[in-house]
Design a protein around this motif. Structure first.
Motif, PDB file in Angstrom:
ATOM      1  N   ALA A 132       1.961  -3.955   8.228  1.00 26.79           N
ATOM      2  CA  ALA A 132       1.261  -3.072   7.291  1.00 26.79           C
ATOM      3  C   ALA A 132       1.179  -1.670   7.892  1.00 26.79           C
ATOM      4  O   ALA A 132       1.196  -1.502   9.106  1.00 26.79           O
ATOM      5  N   TYR A 133       1.127  -0.693   7.002  1.00 27.74           N
ATOM      6  CA  TYR A 133       0.902   0.683   7.424  1.00 27.74           C
ATOM      7  C   TYR A 133       0.171   1.392   6.292  1.00 27.74           C
ATOM      8  O   TYR A 133      -0.002   0.844   5.207  1.00 27.74           O
ATOM      9  N   TRP A 134      -0.295   2.603   6.563  1.00 25.78           N
ATOM     10  CA  TRP A 134      -1.113   3.335   5.607  1.00 25.78           C
ATOM     11  C   TRP A 134      -0.463   4.672   5.283  1.00 25.78           C
ATOM     12  O   TRP A 134       0.073   5.339   6.169  1.00 25.78           O
ATOM     13  N   VAL A 135      -0.527   5.071   4.011  1.00 24.90           N
ATOM     14  CA  VAL A 135       0.125   6.296   3.545  1.00 24.90           C
ATOM     15  C   VAL A 135      -0.831   7.117   2.688  1.00 24.90           C
ATOM     16  O   VAL A 135      -1.561   6.573   1.861  1.00 24.90           O
ATOM     17  N   LYS A 136      -0.800   8.437   2.903  1.00 20.80           N
ATOM     18  CA  LYS A 136      -1.375   9.410   1.977  1.00 20.80           C
ATOM     19  C   LYS A 136      -0.217  10.270   1.526  1.00 20.80           C
ATOM     20  O   LYS A 136       0.591  10.711   2.344  1.00 20.80           O
TER      21      LYS A 136
ATOM     22  N   SER B 292      -6.441   9.368  -1.113  1.00 18.00           N
ATOM     23  CA  SER B 292      -6.931   8.140  -0.488  1.00 18.00           C
ATOM     24  C   SER B 292      -5.776   7.480   0.259  1.00 18.00           C
ATOM     25  O   SER B 292      -4.610   7.632  -0.107  1.00 18.00           O
ATOM     26  N   TRP B 293      -6.119   6.739   1.310  1.00 16.48           N
ATOM     27  CA  TRP B 293      -5.103   5.955   2.022  1.00 16.48           C
ATOM     28  C   TRP B 293      -4.671   4.785   1.140  1.00 16.48           C
ATOM     29  O   TRP B 293      -5.496   4.150   0.488  1.00 16.48           O
ATOM     30  N   VAL B 294      -3.393   4.511   1.131  1.00 23.98           N
ATOM     31  CA  VAL B 294      -2.838   3.368   0.414  1.00 23.98           C
ATOM     32  C   VAL B 294      -2.198   2.453   1.449  1.00 23.98           C
ATOM     33  O   VAL B 294      -1.359   2.900   2.243  1.00 23.98           O
ATOM     34  N   GLU B 295      -2.600   1.189   1.456  1.00 25.35           N
ATOM     35  CA  GLU B 295      -2.013   0.232   2.383  1.00 25.35           C
ATOM     36  C   GLU B 295      -0.680  -0.273   1.815  1.00 25.35           C
ATOM     37  O   GLU B 295      -0.599  -0.640   0.648  1.00 25.35           O
TER      38      GLU B 295
END
Length: 187
Positions: free
Chosen positions: A87-91, A101-104
């Motif tokens: 998993a990683y997080w994207v703005k 907002s961060w999107v997983e």
């Protein structure tokens, strides 16, 4: 004297790679020693301009030494739990302005993260990827992140910082060990 805040107490910051036009040759990431912490969050800031729609591929590697030694993709580790990135997080937005907002994003266990060129064309992107020290294989002490040359469409400016956290020893920032070879003088 101001009270010590997060830097040196909770985290340290190092350069993964300096700002660069990734379309020229990608970027080979600097190594971080995880023997001084429980993990690292790689933070990438990427801006795609000029209609580039090629995918952006980042490969996370593990190393047995600070310069040479053995290098393997992170997912090649031999551990009992997941050893790669799941998993990683994207703005992302046309122009990031801190209201996102961060999107997983989840994926199959692997050593690479791919930002789809079709999804992130002509956008600014923040990407955060966590790697725990316990994800490294036996004998591996260092990690890095390489950003592949995405191709010829438009220009892709990027930078990578490594936030090393949950430090084994808390210190004033001036007394923190270097992130490449802890215990040796800074060169």
């Amino acid at each position: 004297m101001a009270a010590q805040r997060g830097l040196g107490r909770l985290f340290d910051i190092g350069l993964g790679f300096a700002p660069v036009d990734l379309n020229t040759a990608g970027a080979t990431g600097k190594r971080f020693n995880l023997s001084v912490a429980t993990g690292i969050t790689f933070v990438f800031a990427v801006a795609v301009a000029g209609g580039g729609t090629d995918d952006n591929v980042i490969t996370f590697k593990q190393h047995t030494a600070y310069t040479s030694g053995t290098t393997n993709d992170l997912a090649a580790a031999t551990v009992t739990t997941s050893s790669g990135i799941t998993a990683y997080w994207v703005k992302s937005e046309t122009a990031l302005d801190n209201d996102e907002s961060w999107v997983e994003v989840t994926q199959a266990d692997g050593a690479t993260v791919t930002l789809s060129g079709a999804t992130y064309a002509a956008r600014q992107v923040l990407l955060a990827v966590y790697i725990g020290a316990d994800q490294l294989g036996d004998g591996y002490t260092h990690v890095s992140a390489d950003f592949a040359d995405p191709g010829s469409g438009g220009s892709r400016l990027g930078v990578c910082l490594g936030i090393v956290h949950d430090l084994a020893k808390q210190s004033k920032p001036v007394n923190l060990p270097n992130l490449l070879r802890p215990g040796t003088a800074n060169a």
